[in-house]
Motif scaffolding. Structure first.
Motif, PDB file in Angstrom:
ATOM      1  N   PRO A 178       0.799  -1.219   0.000  1.00 49.12           N
ATOM      2  CA  PRO A 178       0.000   0.000   0.000  1.00 49.12           C
ATOM      3  C   PRO A 178       0.834   1.272   0.000  1.00 49.12           C
ATOM      4  O   PRO A 178       0.469   2.252  -0.630  1.00 49.12           O
ATOM      5  N   GLY A 179       1.967   1.269   0.693  1.00 51.78           N
ATOM      6  CA  GLY A 179       2.776   2.481   0.783  1.00 51.78           C
ATOM      7  C   GLY A 179       3.118   3.045  -0.575  1.00 51.78           C
ATOM      8  O   GLY A 179       2.853   4.221  -0.862  1.00 51.78           O
ATOM      9  N   LEU A 185      -0.003   4.283  -2.713  1.00 52.35           N
ATOM     10  CA  LEU A 185      -0.656   5.528  -2.329  1.00 52.35           C
ATOM     11  C   LEU A 185       0.206   6.739  -2.644  1.00 52.35           C
ATOM     12  O   LEU A 185      -0.289   7.830  -2.825  1.00 52.35           O
ATOM     13  N   LYS A 186       1.481   6.504  -2.741  1.00 48.54           N
ATOM     14  CA  LYS A 186       2.361   7.601  -3.138  1.00 48.54           C
ATOM     15  C   LYS A 186       2.435   7.707  -4.650  1.00 48.54           C
ATOM     16  O   LYS A 186       3.211   8.469  -5.200  1.00 48.54           O
ATOM     17  N   GLN A 187       1.638   6.827  -5.336  1.00 48.04           N
ATOM     18  CA  GLN A 187       1.596   6.824  -6.779  1.00 48.04           C
ATOM     19  C   GLN A 187       2.955   6.549  -7.434  1.00 48.04           C
ATOM     20  O   GLN A 187       3.262   7.032  -8.497  1.00 48.04           O
ATOM     21  N   LYS A 188       3.768   5.792  -6.708  1.00 46.88           N
ATOM     22  CA  LYS A 188       5.060   5.438  -7.286  1.00 46.88           C
ATOM     23  C   LYS A 188       4.912   4.150  -8.079  1.00 46.88           C
ATOM     24  O   LYS A 188       5.838   3.676  -8.691  1.00 46.88           O
TER      25      LYS A 188
END
Lengths: 234, 798
Positions: free
Chosen positions: B400-401, B404-407
């Motif tokens: 998820p990390g 959510l940072k759109q990486k």
């Protein structure tokens, strides 16, 4: 001071590796948050703020060091164990709201309770209560795209608090909002903190950081300064 | 929780109408093909289901072992049934079935030829299960001159009157048959077909006691009913011992017991159904479903970027991996079930066509056939889970990390899988095209192949009894007066379907060496009428009275004509004047070879040409073949009919054209080919649907890139090339895999024909060109649209 430590990291490290280079995003960070605190993390882009927040929020795992949550060392926890701990203890608020477009306002707020397997009646009661707290009850049947940015963030906050978490992590919660709506969100967070919820917030804005009791500055993965505001200093 | 899954699944479907439609239609087409194939398979397996004892009933086959190999026949000698039943305790009952062939029946002034006339023992109605429509089931066919008929026959002769006790007359000799019972008409799904069942004892009117006690000649089918639990192989050994005790022949003989319930699909002697074809169809059904599953997986992983955010949020708010997997799986299962409903509607539309192609009376099973529905629901569930599983595990594994940072970016693993799956789909499509074209080519070859005899403009008049012989010559002379009639000949069998044979030995053969020699009985004009070339010696001739086949003079039982193959088999260089020896028990009959004719194809081209012999025996005529002039066919037919009625006033006039029987020989091949073409087309349609979805996704994903390139000066054609080259490369790889696979499979197929085409290389090129053209057509709309889009809009896109 004999406050209980909710979060404690010891020499926390997070590296990202590609084929050619290794980037150190968090470099031996020792960081403690006590129960009931409101902490702001500041720093330039790419300094590791969000990485630290994600590790604290257990949605990412550290590469090295130790991480105690409520005195439990969780750095070696499996994803499943972390997920379990996370869903009962932590609420998230994001800059980009991160609501699910296919669900209504009500359903978005209700979602954490579903994953906690809470009964339908109790879910309804708590969801409506959270919406009421955020003044969003009248919009409960709308879909996220039908709302303004401020309204969407209020829904996101409702979702973060609905499960009554010990800790709320807010990643630039005001970043996509105008100042009026930004302040509104900050007031909500302060109010939650007053009621005892621990809050850790990443922000670029010094004025919003002022709402916090303590500001931590991060640079290149290291904590460079920690300022306890005068009024809170014991 | 489930409610939440359903809700989001339905909303996702509704929101992503384009991709949902591709997935649903792909599944719907796949499922409807699969259901049709299941109906076909179920029908094939339903053969003989009406017979309660079907697993205990065995067909007794004869196995003849001679030095050149083994011969199996689905028939036995007359005494086998009763003798074995009285001596072997495991055998409960038997039935002998003697096929009377086409037979004339009369009742009052009603005359009909009937085709399905069987002499049979009472066991017919105790071993097999035939529901009775009228009469008493006790003691059926025990007495001489009794008969059981089907409802259809009863209505034909007696209308609505009760036929029980009435007398039907058979043949010109007016054998009376008292009707003992009427049974229901036969279902379609049976290979054991009869309409008139005459008591076996009635044969006493026609044959001598010796016929009933002949342990050498195999001339009827025998079925036995074994005790429950009896070992068929033990019974066979006992039967062989009894046969050897009763008679020893030069050829080594044995029995084979073939389980009645398995004959339709598994028999290697009787050519009814084929389990192999069922496997091929089942394979095609599964492949088509698999192509649809691949579409789902490809579109789902391609679009995973869009769903990654949702996954992240759900994980952050507490969803476990298991819950996410369940959610994605329930989405794919819902899509599969929506597709099932549409697929079912498609079946209602397709069934009539499929019925014609498969030549089976397929129907939608009633609700009492719940197993069928359970199977289909099971398959739908499986394809739902199968298509959902990769995307579910893949999507739920996102951290998820980073999302959510759109990486997050679509991973390399997903892209490679997608490519592999597209290659797989196109490989199937290309192989299907190759197969369809090759089978069509082979069938055309067979239809057009010179069979070695004239089959056009030949009118065949079947005659069913041997009492026309004395008037045959008159009939021929009358017809020949008309100049439109080029030739007339009589024979037992037509050149297109000669199958009777006797094991013979020959001058110069080793001790005990025999060859099955196929036979036909003909008159003087046979070779001439069918334009079969005589290579050596002479034709049968009026000048030689000894040409006539006559077993009363064993040392010169008649003249014989052989085909080249027979001469080759016997190893003769100078065949004229040589002797072929027929062995019946201890008697030997010598036949002199007077001529050799050119090989011609007298059975389907699935088979090689076998040794063939012709006898001069006009009394054996069962078919009169009339070669006519192609002009004024209608008048010529009228002329033939008028003269037929003059010469044979009591015989119904029937005729057909010989060439029409040929297409019939390959009808099942043709239908298979048609079915195959349809399934190929459908598999290509589903593949294209998936490709269309993928290209739509790719152009959408690359909108910004295309915009930037255009701003920097890229032309429309460069952009089209940029977007489509990857897909053409994949199709190219698929073609490279498909060629050897196609070569292998088509060689297997062609080997089932004794006469076959060489693998046509153009078919492979055609399939390749077709695959590229189809790809180009499928992706052109999207790529051209993307390439022509205004770059300014594209850049605003993000």
């Amino acid at each position: 001071m004999s406050q209980k430590e909710l979060i404690k990291t010891v020499d926390l490290i997070k590296t990202y590796r590609t084929e050619e280079i290794e980037t150190l995003a968090v470099n031996k960070v020792n960081f403690t948050v006590y129960e009931g605190e409101f902490v702001a993390i500041m720093g330039p882009s790419g300094c590791g703020k969000s990485t630290l927040l994600n590790i604290i929020g257990m949605i990412d795992s550290p590469t090295g060091g130790e991480y105690f949550f409520n005195d439990i060392e969780i750095s070696k926890f499996s994803e499943k164990q972390r997920a379990n701990l996370r869903k009962h203890n932590i609420g998230f608020i994001f800059q980009s709201f991160n609501l699910i477009d296919e669900l209504t306002v009500y359903e978005n707020v209700e979602l954490p309770l579903i994953y906690q397997k809470i009964s339908a009646t109790e879910r309804k009661e708590r969801t409506l209560k959270a919406l009421d707290q955020m003044n969003m009850t009248h919009r409960k049947n709308h879909f996220p795209q039908q709302l303004s940015g401020g309204q969407q963030q209020r829904v996101a906050v409702a979702r973060a608090i609905v499960a009554d978490p010990k800790l709320i992590l807010a990643d630039e919660p005001t970043g996509n909002l105008d100042s009026e709506h930004g302040e509104e969100v900050m007031d909500i967070l302060t109010e939650l903190n007053d009621k005892g919820t621990t809050i850790v917030m990443v922000t670029h804005s010094p004025s919003f950081a002022d709402y916090a009791q303590r500001v931590v500055h991060l640079f290149d993965g290291n904590i460079v300064t920690e300022n306890m505001k005068e009024k809170f200093r014991v | 929780m489930i409610k939440n899954y359903l809700k989001i699944a339905i909303r996702n479907l509704a929101r992503q109408k384009f991709y949902s439609a591709i997935n649903i239609f792909g599944f719907a087409i796949g499922l409807s093909c699969f259901m049709l194939i299941m109906l076909y398979i179920r029908y094939e397996f339903s053969y003989e289901n009406q017979h309660v004892n079907r697993d205990q009933i065995y067909s007794v086959n004869m196995v003849h072992k001679h030095p050149n190999g083994t011969n199996k026949l689905p028939s036995t000698m007359v005494p086998v049934g009763p003798t074995m039943t009285s001596e072997i305790p495991e055998i409960i009952d038997f039935v002998r079935i003697y096929n009377a062939g086409k037979t004339l029946f009369h009742f009052g002034d009603i005359d009909f030829y009937e085709n399905r006339v069987l002499f049979c023992d009472p066991g017919m109605f105790t071993i097999f299960t035939f529901p009775l429509a009228n009469g008493n089931s006790d003691q059926l066919l025990q007495e001489q001159n009794t008969v059981v008929i089907t409802k259809e026959i009863a209505e034909k002769y007696f209308g609505s009157n009760n036929p029980i006790g009435k007398v039907l007359y058979m043949d010109e000799d007016q054998t009376p048959l008292t009707i003992a019972a009427v049974i229901e008409n036969f279902p379609e799904n049976t290979d054991l077909i009869g309409e008139i069942f005459i008591s076996f004892a009635t044969l006493n009117n026609y044959v001598s006691d010796a016929w009933f006690n002949n342990w050498v000649t195999t001339n009827l089918s025998t079925y036995i009913l074994l005790n429950y639990g009896a070992n068929a192989d033990d019974v066979r050994l006992k039967m062989k011992a009894i046969m050897d005790r009763n008679s020893i022949t030069e050829v080594e003989r044995d029995f084979e017991l073939e389980q009645f319930s398995k004959i339709h699909l598994y028999s290697d002697i009787q050519n009814f159904g084929s389990i192999e074809i069922l496997y091929v169809f089942l394979g095609i059904g599964i492949l088509i479903l698999f192509i649809a599953v691949i579409n789902f997986i490809n579109l789902a992983t391609a679009r995973s970027l869009k769903r990654a955010n949702e996954v992240g949020i759900r994980k952050v708010v507490g969803a476990g991996r298991k819950q996410l997997i369940s959610q994605f799986l329930s989405e794919s299962v819902i899509i599969a079930f929506v597709a099932l409903i549409i697929g079912f509607l498609l079946i209602l539309i397709l069934l009539p066509t499929f019925r014609t192609l498969s030549q089976q009376k397929l129907t939608i099973p009633g609700i009492d056939q719940w197993k069928f529905y359970l199977q289909i629901i099971g398959v739908t569930l499986i394809i739902g889970l199968l298509s959902g599983s990769y995307p579910a595990f893949y999507l739920s594994s996102f951290i998820p990390g980073s999302i959510l940072k759109q990486k997050f970016s679509s991973s390399g693993k997903g892209r490679i899988l997608r490519k592999v799956l597209v290659i797989f789909q196109f490989t199937i499509a290309v192989v299907m095209i190759i197969s369809t074209l090759t089978t069509k080519k082979q069938l055309d070859y067979i239809s057009n192949k010179d069979l070695g005899f004239q089959k056009n403009q030949i009118v065949v008049l079947p005659v069913e009894s041997n009492d026309i012989a004395d008037k045959m010559e008159t009939f021929k002379q009358v017809l020949k007066q008309n100049s439109a009639i080029l030739n007339v000949t009589g024979s037992t069998l037509l050149p297109s379907s000669i199958g009777m044979y006797n094991n013979v030995t020959w001058e110069g053969a080793q001790e005990g060496e025999t060859v099955p020699l196929i036979q036909n009985k003909v008159d003087y004009d046979w070779l001439k009428t069918f334009e079969i070339e005589l290579l050596k010696g002479r034709n049968f001739s009026k000048e030689y009275s000894t040409d006539l086949q006559d077993y009363r003079r064993p040392n010169y039982a008649g003249a014989i004509l052989l085909n080249e193959k027979a001469v080759e088999k016997f190893g003769w260089t100078d065949p004229i004047g040589k002797k072929v020896i027929q062995v019946y028990g201890s008697n030997k009959y010598y036949l002199e070879v007077v001529g050799v004719f050119k090989n011609f194809h007298f059975t389907s081209l699935h088979n090689a040409i076998h040794p063939l012999s012709l006898f001069y025996f006009p009394d054996g005529t069962r078919n009169i073949s009339v070669k006519i002039h192609p002009a004024n066919i209608k008048e010529t037919l009228t002329f033939i009919e008028e003269n037929w009625k003059n010469v044979f006033p009591n015989k119904p006039f029937e005729y057909y054209f010989l060439d029409t029987t040929f297409e019939r020989q390959y009808k099942s091949d043709r239908n298979l080919n048609k079915l195959f073409s349809w399934f190929s087309i459908l598999s290509i349609v589903i593949t294209c649907l998936g490709l269309y979805g993928l290209i739509a996704f790719v152009t959408e994903q690359r909108t910004k890139e295309i915009g930037v390139r255009k701003v920097l000066g890229a032309s429309v054609s460069t952009i089209i090339y940029l977007v489509s080259r990857e897909f053409f490369a994949l199709v190219g790889i698929a073609t490279i895999i498909a060629w050897p696979l196609g070569i292998y499979l088509m060689n297997l197929y062609l080997q089932t024909f004794a006469y076959r085409i060489n693998l046509p290389i153009f078919v492979f090129f055609t399939a390749t060109v077709a695959a590229f053209t189809i790809t180009a057509l499928t992706i052109s709309w999207q790529t051209v649209k993307a390439a022509n889009a205004n770059p300014v809009r594209a850049l605003k896109y993000e």
